[in-house]
Design a protein around this motif. Sequence first.
Motif, PDB file in Angstrom:
ATOM      1  N   GLY A   1      52.881  12.636  37.290  1.00 51.89           N
ATOM      2  CA  GLY A   1      52.971  11.967  35.919  1.00 51.89           C
ATOM      3  C   GLY A   1      52.197  10.658  35.992  1.00 51.89           C
TER       4      GLY A   1
ATOM      5  N   GLN B   1      49.116  10.246  33.602  1.00 49.94           N
ATOM      6  CA  GLN B   1      48.914   9.164  32.388  1.00 49.94           C
ATOM      7  C   GLN B   1      47.653   8.172  32.487  1.00 49.94           C
ATOM      8  OE1 GLN B   1      52.911   6.979  31.573  1.00 49.94           O
ATOM      9  NE2 GLN B   1      53.577   8.178  33.336  1.00 49.94           N
TER      10      GLN B   1
ATOM     11  N   VAL C   1      53.175   8.591  22.261  1.00 52.42           N
ATOM     12  CA  VAL C   1      53.185   8.673  23.646  1.00 52.42           C
ATOM     13  C   VAL C   1      54.735   8.757  24.022  1.00 52.42           C
ATOM     14  CG1 VAL C   1      52.726   7.693  25.902  1.00 52.42           C
ATOM     15  CG2 VAL C   1      50.893   7.591  24.202  1.00 52.42           C
ATOM     16  N   PRO C   2      55.287   9.808  24.855  1.00 48.82           N
ATOM     17  CA  PRO C   2      56.550   9.802  25.114  1.00 48.82           C
ATOM     18  C   PRO C   2      57.012   8.443  25.923  1.00 48.82           C
ATOM     19  CG  PRO C   2      55.578  11.490  25.830  1.00 48.82           C
ATOM     20  CD  PRO C   2      54.516  10.699  25.315  1.00 48.82           C
TER      21      PRO C   2
ATOM     22  N   LYS D   1      59.331   7.923  27.890  1.00 53.59           N
ATOM     23  CA  LYS D   1      59.658   8.143  29.489  1.00 53.59           C
ATOM     24  C   LYS D   1      58.823   9.533  29.898  1.00 53.59           C
ATOM     25  CE  LYS D   1      64.642   6.558  29.192  1.00 53.59           C
ATOM     26  NZ  LYS D   1      65.997   6.917  29.670  1.00 53.59           N
ATOM     27  N   TRP D   2      58.122   9.358  31.094  1.00 54.79           N
ATOM     28  CA  TRP D   2      57.376  10.436  31.431  1.00 54.79           C
ATOM     29  C   TRP D   2      58.066  11.179  32.516  1.00 54.79           C
ATOM     30  CZ3 TRP D   2      52.619  10.116  28.853  1.00 54.79           C
ATOM     31  CH2 TRP D   2      51.590  11.191  28.879  1.00 54.79           C
TER      32      TRP D   2
ATOM     33  N   THR E   1      58.017  16.196  30.765  1.00 51.76           N
ATOM     34  CA  THR E   1      56.794  15.841  30.005  1.00 51.76           C
ATOM     35  C   THR E   1      55.432  15.939  30.691  1.00 51.76           C
ATOM     36  OG1 THR E   1      58.195  13.885  29.265  1.00 51.76           O
ATOM     37  CG2 THR E   1      55.974  13.516  28.868  1.00 51.76           C
ATOM     38  N   THR E   2      55.394  15.750  31.998  1.00 58.29           N
ATOM     39  CA  THR E   2      54.112  15.950  32.690  1.00 58.29           C
ATOM     40  C   THR E   2      53.735  17.414  32.379  1.00 58.29           C
ATOM     41  OG1 THR E   2      54.438  14.396  34.380  1.00 58.29           O
ATOM     42  CG2 THR E   2      53.011  16.144  34.826  1.00 58.29           C
TER      43      THR E   2
ATOM     44  N   THR F   1      52.786  17.901  28.312  1.00 56.29           N
ATOM     45  CA  THR F   1      51.609  17.190  27.953  1.00 56.29           C
ATOM     46  C   THR F   1      50.256  18.060  28.681  1.00 56.29           C
ATOM     47  OG1 THR F   1      52.552  15.168  28.036  1.00 56.29           O
ATOM     48  CG2 THR F   1      50.404  14.981  28.181  1.00 56.29           C
TER      49      THR F   1
ATOM     50  N   LEU G   1      52.699  14.794  23.303  1.00 60.29           N
ATOM     51  CA  LEU G   1      51.799  13.615  23.102  1.00 60.29           C
ATOM     52  C   LEU G   1      50.866  14.030  21.951  1.00 60.29           C
ATOM     53  CD1 LEU G   1      49.678  11.457  25.543  1.00 60.29           C
ATOM     54  CD2 LEU G   1      48.661  12.354  23.722  1.00 60.29           C
TER      55      LEU G   1
END
Length: 597
Positions: A385, A389, A415-416, A418-419, A423-424, A427, A433
Amino acid sequence: MIRTPLRPLARILDARAKGENPDSIERENRRIRHEAMRDKARNRAEGRLLLLGLSFFLAFSVIGARMGLLASTQPMEPRAAASGAEILNQRADITDRSGRILATNLLTHSLYAHPQDMVDPLRVARELAAIFPELKEEDLAKRFTDGRRFLWIRKKLSPEQMQQVHDIGDPGLLFGPREMRLYPNGRLAAHVLGGTSFGAEGVHSAEVIGTAGIEKALDTRLRDPAAAGEPLQLSIDLTVQAAITEVLGAGMKMMNAKGATAILMEAHSGEILALASLPDFDPNDRPAPLVDRNADPGDSPLFNRAVQGVYELGSTFKIFTVAQAMELGLVNAQTIVDANAPMRWGRFLIKEFKNHNYGPLLSVTDVIVKSSNVGVARLALQIGGLRQQAFLKSLGFFDPTPVELVEAPYARPLVPAKWAEITTITTSYGHGLAASPLHLAAAYGTIANGGITVKPTLLHGNDRPQGARAMRAEVAHDSLAMLRQVVTRGTASYGDVEGYEVAGKTGTADKPNPRGGYYHDKVVNTFASIFPASDPRYVLIVTLDEPVETSGPQPRRTAGYTAVPVAAEIIRRTAPLLGLRPKVEAPPVDRITAVRN
């Protein structure tokens, strides 16, 4: 004062001694005295007359000189003042990259009234309402008779309207000269130009100020007297802009979309050759903004989808995941990855389009060609992650675009907060995103530019510092080769324009439902392309909002059937205008047939 006596004693005695009459001496002296007094009075009067004549001569000389000076000078319109400051009504023209006029100034007239000078206010109200349908006779009559001394009627008049008002012939109707902004190409490049309105106003002049687009973003430059009216030259090519707008409009109707946008950008300089957003508007008659807070901003023609439209851009993001994995040395174009679908991650299930399974194993190139969610998800987990980012931030996905539009700073990517690992994963294939099509154009421009970032701009010919390097040149080259294969044998096969070596990636993203979750029948489709692939010079982004292709037995909503054909037609129409010669590609060996005479 010493006076001579009229009867001097010596002369009296002498006269008596001689026997003369003494009274004759008095008469003689009186005559001499009166003559002296008369001469003195005459001299005084002559001096006064001379002085008066000289005064009249000087006065008429000054008046004559002033009249001659006024007659020999050019007449100047007086300028009204507001808040003690002069109204600056000069504004520089805006041209395209070839010097063709996009915005200029036009002398027009305003209409105002002095109701106390009107001969027949009721007749004037009736005839004005006939000339200007938006004015109501009752309202005009009320305002003409309520005692006010000044009243604006119209801020701009056409020559025909001015003549009609002249024909009314009432002394209470007056005209004031002023400049207005004119956009001779109508709707063309409307979202780039934005529009203007009147600021400080007087009856003989008005200040023209920008209200949107580049007119407002560069308002100070356009109004700067030090620029001496030098035109502002944009990077827009008027001919290319017209062609793209026409094709995009036809494609939007054919694909039943509610909106569309297209961006054509030079890959190395970042100069935007065309930026179209539909539906659009005429900046000569700019509509009012939406007042319903619950309405979708995209329903307004003022909404610039290319900049303000912040969308999840779907599978167009997959190339960034692959490029980063290659940049980190985790994989190369031939590396085999696990693409067995579906993929379970905790309580989440990662699926492919229509529950396909492109695996169990795919090369990195085929992950892009087949647009495998699972394949890029595996690569994203290897990247992590934090590194993901940082890479997306280097491509500009965390900040507003620096383009010269007043709307751009307010269109920040979503943008989220919390990553997490999920989310990784999401995205990596463009979900979670949200960014604008212009963000996507800049990121694909980095690939086309050999891995060096580019900043999109609407200004032509400015010297710009070179961007930072986001990926190695060989990584950018390999990424471009994968995108080319997406067109030749993948999801964007309808985008293959013969002779122009189109490379690109499709993206189909479900639209978020404001009540939560996603719609199942509403999508945002994008095709991000680069051409020619062997010598990348241009980036083209085409995005359609809620398209659906209905020529077949079942409605089709994927980008390959909607955005890609529109982009292909744009390239087919504009590539010759850009001076690109089609490249004749040798046919595959299995298509060659030997012929014997």
